[in-house]
Design a protein around this motif. Structure first.
Motif, PDB file in Angstrom:
ATOM      1  N   SER A 132       1.305  -6.081   3.987  1.00  0.00           N
ATOM      2  CA  SER A 132       0.603  -7.036   4.852  1.00  0.00           C
ATOM      3  C   SER A 132       0.573  -8.385   4.157  1.00  0.00           C
ATOM      4  CB  SER A 132      -0.815  -6.556   5.179  1.00  0.00           C
ATOM      5  OG  SER A 132      -1.680  -6.745   4.081  1.00  0.00           O
TER       6      SER A 132
ATOM      7  N   GLY B  82      -1.809 -10.075   3.213  1.00  0.00           N
ATOM      8  CA  GLY B  82      -2.856 -10.158   2.202  1.00  0.00           C
ATOM      9  C   GLY B  82      -3.857 -11.265   2.454  1.00  0.00           C
ATOM     10  N   GLN B  83      -3.797 -11.832   3.645  1.00  0.00           N
ATOM     11  CA  GLN B  83      -4.767 -12.849   4.060  1.00  0.00           C
ATOM     12  C   GLN B  83      -4.781 -12.863   5.580  1.00  0.00           C
ATOM     13  OE1 GLN B  83      -3.495 -16.708   2.753  1.00  0.00           O
ATOM     14  NE2 GLN B  83      -1.427 -16.460   3.523  1.00  0.00           N
TER      15      GLN B  83
ATOM     16  N   PHE C 101      -5.291   7.277   1.328  1.00  0.00           N
ATOM     17  CA  PHE C 101      -5.007   6.093   0.522  1.00  0.00           C
ATOM     18  C   PHE C 101      -4.671   6.496  -0.907  1.00  0.00           C
ATOM     19  CE2 PHE C 101      -5.393   1.904  -1.178  1.00  0.00           C
ATOM     20  CZ  PHE C 101      -6.083   2.033  -2.376  1.00  0.00           C
TER      21      PHE C 101
ATOM     22  N   LEU D  37      -4.057   9.712   7.108  1.00  0.00           N
ATOM     23  CA  LEU D  37      -3.495   8.977   5.977  1.00  0.00           C
ATOM     24  C   LEU D  37      -4.480   8.966   4.812  1.00  0.00           C
ATOM     25  CD1 LEU D  37      -1.780   7.875   8.391  1.00  0.00           C
ATOM     26  CD2 LEU D  37      -1.512   5.818   7.023  1.00  0.00           C
TER      27      LEU D  37
ATOM     28  N   ASP E 127      -5.487  -1.512  -7.146  1.00  0.00           N
ATOM     29  CA  ASP E 127      -6.570  -0.563  -6.878  1.00  0.00           C
ATOM     30  C   ASP E 127      -5.950   0.830  -6.868  1.00  0.00           C
ATOM     31  OD1 ASP E 127      -8.439   1.156  -5.693  1.00  0.00           O
ATOM     32  OD2 ASP E 127      -9.165  -0.341  -4.289  1.00  0.00           O
TER      33      ASP E 127
ATOM     34  N   PRO F 169      -2.138  -7.085  10.949  1.00  0.00           N
ATOM     35  CA  PRO F 169      -2.178  -5.668  10.568  1.00  0.00           C
ATOM     36  C   PRO F 169      -1.126  -5.340   9.516  1.00  0.00           C
ATOM     37  CG  PRO F 169      -0.999  -5.927  12.636  1.00  0.00           C
ATOM     38  CD  PRO F 169      -1.551  -7.288  12.290  1.00  0.00           C
ATOM     39  N   GLN F 170      -1.267  -4.155   8.952  1.00  0.00           N
ATOM     40  CA  GLN F 170      -0.240  -3.647   8.056  1.00  0.00           C
ATOM     41  C   GLN F 170       1.019  -3.297   8.861  1.00  0.00           C
ATOM     42  OE1 GLN F 170      -2.721  -0.332   6.715  1.00  0.00           O
ATOM     43  NE2 GLN F 170      -2.394  -1.049   4.633  1.00  0.00           N
TER      44      GLN F 170
ATOM     45  N   TYR G  13      -3.106   0.308  -3.958  1.00  0.00           N
ATOM     46  CA  TYR G  13      -2.995  -0.958  -3.242  1.00  0.00           C
ATOM     47  C   TYR G  13      -2.737  -2.072  -4.252  1.00  0.00           C
ATOM     48  CZ  TYR G  13      -5.648  -5.106  -1.438  1.00  0.00           C
ATOM     49  OH  TYR G  13      -6.094  -6.354  -1.102  1.00  0.00           O
TER      50      TYR G  13
ATOM     51  N   TYR H 177       0.834  -1.199   0.000  1.00  0.00           N
ATOM     52  CA  TYR H 177       0.000   0.000   0.000  1.00  0.00           C
ATOM     53  C   TYR H 177       0.870   1.251   0.000  1.00  0.00           C
ATOM     54  CZ  TYR H 177      -3.047  -3.551   2.142  1.00  0.00           C
ATOM     55  OH  TYR H 177      -3.744  -4.695   2.425  1.00  0.00           O
TER      56      TYR H 177
ATOM     57  N   PHE I 278       4.222  -0.696   8.585  1.00  0.00           N
ATOM     58  CA  PHE I 278       4.564   0.521   7.874  1.00  0.00           C
ATOM     59  C   PHE I 278       6.071   0.751   7.824  1.00  0.00           C
ATOM     60  CE2 PHE I 278       0.721   2.907   6.902  1.00  0.00           C
ATOM     61  CZ  PHE I 278      -0.233   2.162   7.576  1.00  0.00           C
TER      62      PHE I 278
ATOM     63  N   LEU J 172       3.963   7.233   2.830  1.00  0.00           N
ATOM     64  CA  LEU J 172       4.146   6.021   3.627  1.00  0.00           C
ATOM     65  C   LEU J 172       3.802   4.794   2.803  1.00  0.00           C
ATOM     66  CD1 LEU J 172       2.490   7.262   6.925  1.00  0.00           C
ATOM     67  CD2 LEU J 172       4.873   6.611   6.691  1.00  0.00           C
TER      68      LEU J 172
ATOM     69  N   SER K 133      -7.615   3.677  -7.051  1.00  0.00           N
ATOM     70  CA  SER K 133      -8.693   4.647  -6.871  1.00  0.00           C
ATOM     71  C   SER K 133      -8.304   5.871  -6.054  1.00  0.00           C
ATOM     72  CB  SER K 133      -9.903   3.957  -6.210  1.00  0.00           C
ATOM     73  OG  SER K 133      -9.534   3.417  -4.947  1.00  0.00           O
TER      74      SER K 133
ATOM     75  N   TYR L  89       0.397   5.428   0.911  1.00  0.00           N
ATOM     76  CA  TYR L  89      -0.438   6.457   1.510  1.00  0.00           C
ATOM     77  C   TYR L  89       0.310   7.777   1.459  1.00  0.00           C
ATOM     78  CZ  TYR L  89      -3.007   2.560   3.664  1.00  0.00           C
ATOM     79  OH  TYR L  89      -3.719   1.411   3.886  1.00  0.00           O
TER      80      TYR L  89
END
Lengths: 114, 111
Positions: free
Chosen positions: A95, A97-98, A45, A43, A56, A102-103, A48, A33, A105, A91, A58, A35
């Motif tokens: 993660s 991804g499953q 987004f 933060l 993503d 948590p993420q 991703y 990710y 950083f 930043l 977006s 940010y």
């Protein structure tokens, strides 16, 4: 490495120049990710990546912003024709991804546009 | 679109006092996270909350989750100066690993 690594830690550049920011995620983390955090703000987004799926995008604020990721490793965020409003800390997080972990950083890249 | 709101945005409190930070989110989520950020530093994970009624505690911090109300709370007990930081909650939309962060709560504990 043990954690998420970002480089450079600081970048100062003139308005109109292109910049490239790098992120090295934790080995084995499929999700990555980006940010943006402006001074004193939350933060925002940006983008991703999850494995081999289409990213993503977006959250990218304009077509001056782009990001790539090589497989499940390094990612680069590129900002073209920088503007003063691009000044922020960028930043990166990764993660597994499953599951529910948590993420994690990185320390961020502080970008200053003169 | 998933939105996450925190309140208060700023909190100044005396040492020894108790207070609660609130995190509301707009659509169904299956994971909620709390992070801490010290000035000039990156984010550090505090808690992961996965189910309705989940409660996690670490030292003077306790987090809870009410999925029906779409609300999480971070309760601070007998605050100490070392807890001064910005606290963020983050939520993932159901079925995704896209994290949306709250606005953050900047906590200052006065000696």
């Amino acid at each position: 490495g043990a954690g998420v690594s970002q480089s450079p830690s600081n970048k100062v550049t003139e308005k109109g120049k292109d910049v490239e920011l790098r992120c090295d995620p934790i080995s084995g983390h499929t999700a990555l990710y980006w940010y943006r955090q402006r001074l004193g703000q939350g933060l925002e987004f940006l983008i991703y990546f999850q494995g081999n799926s289409a990213p993503d995008k977006s959250g990218l604020p304009s077509d001056r912003f782009s990001a790539e990721r090589t497989g499940e490793s390094v990612s680069t965020l590129t900002i073209q024709r920088t503007q003063q409003e691009d000044s922020a800390v960028y930043l990166c997080a990764s993660s597994p991804g499953q599951g529910s972990q948590p993420q994690h950083f990185g320390d961020g890249t502080r970008l200053s546009i003169l | 679109e998933l939105k996450v709101e925190q309140n208060p945005l700023f909190l100044s409190m005396q040492e020894g006092k108790n207070y609660t930070i609130y995190c509301n989110y707009s659509t169904t989520s299956d994971r909620l996270y709390w992070y801490r950020q010290d000035p000039g530093k990156s984010l550090e994970s505090l808690f992961v909350l996965l189910s309705n009624g989940a409660v996690k505690q670490e030292g003077r911090l306790m987090a809870s989750l009410d999925t029906k109300a779409r609300l999480s709370t971070l309760h601070i007990t007998a605050a100490v100066h070392d807890l001064s930081a910005t606290y963020f909650c983050a939520v993932t939309a159901s079925g995704t690993y896209k994290y949306i962060f709250g606005t953050g709560t900047r906590l200052k504990v006065l000696a």
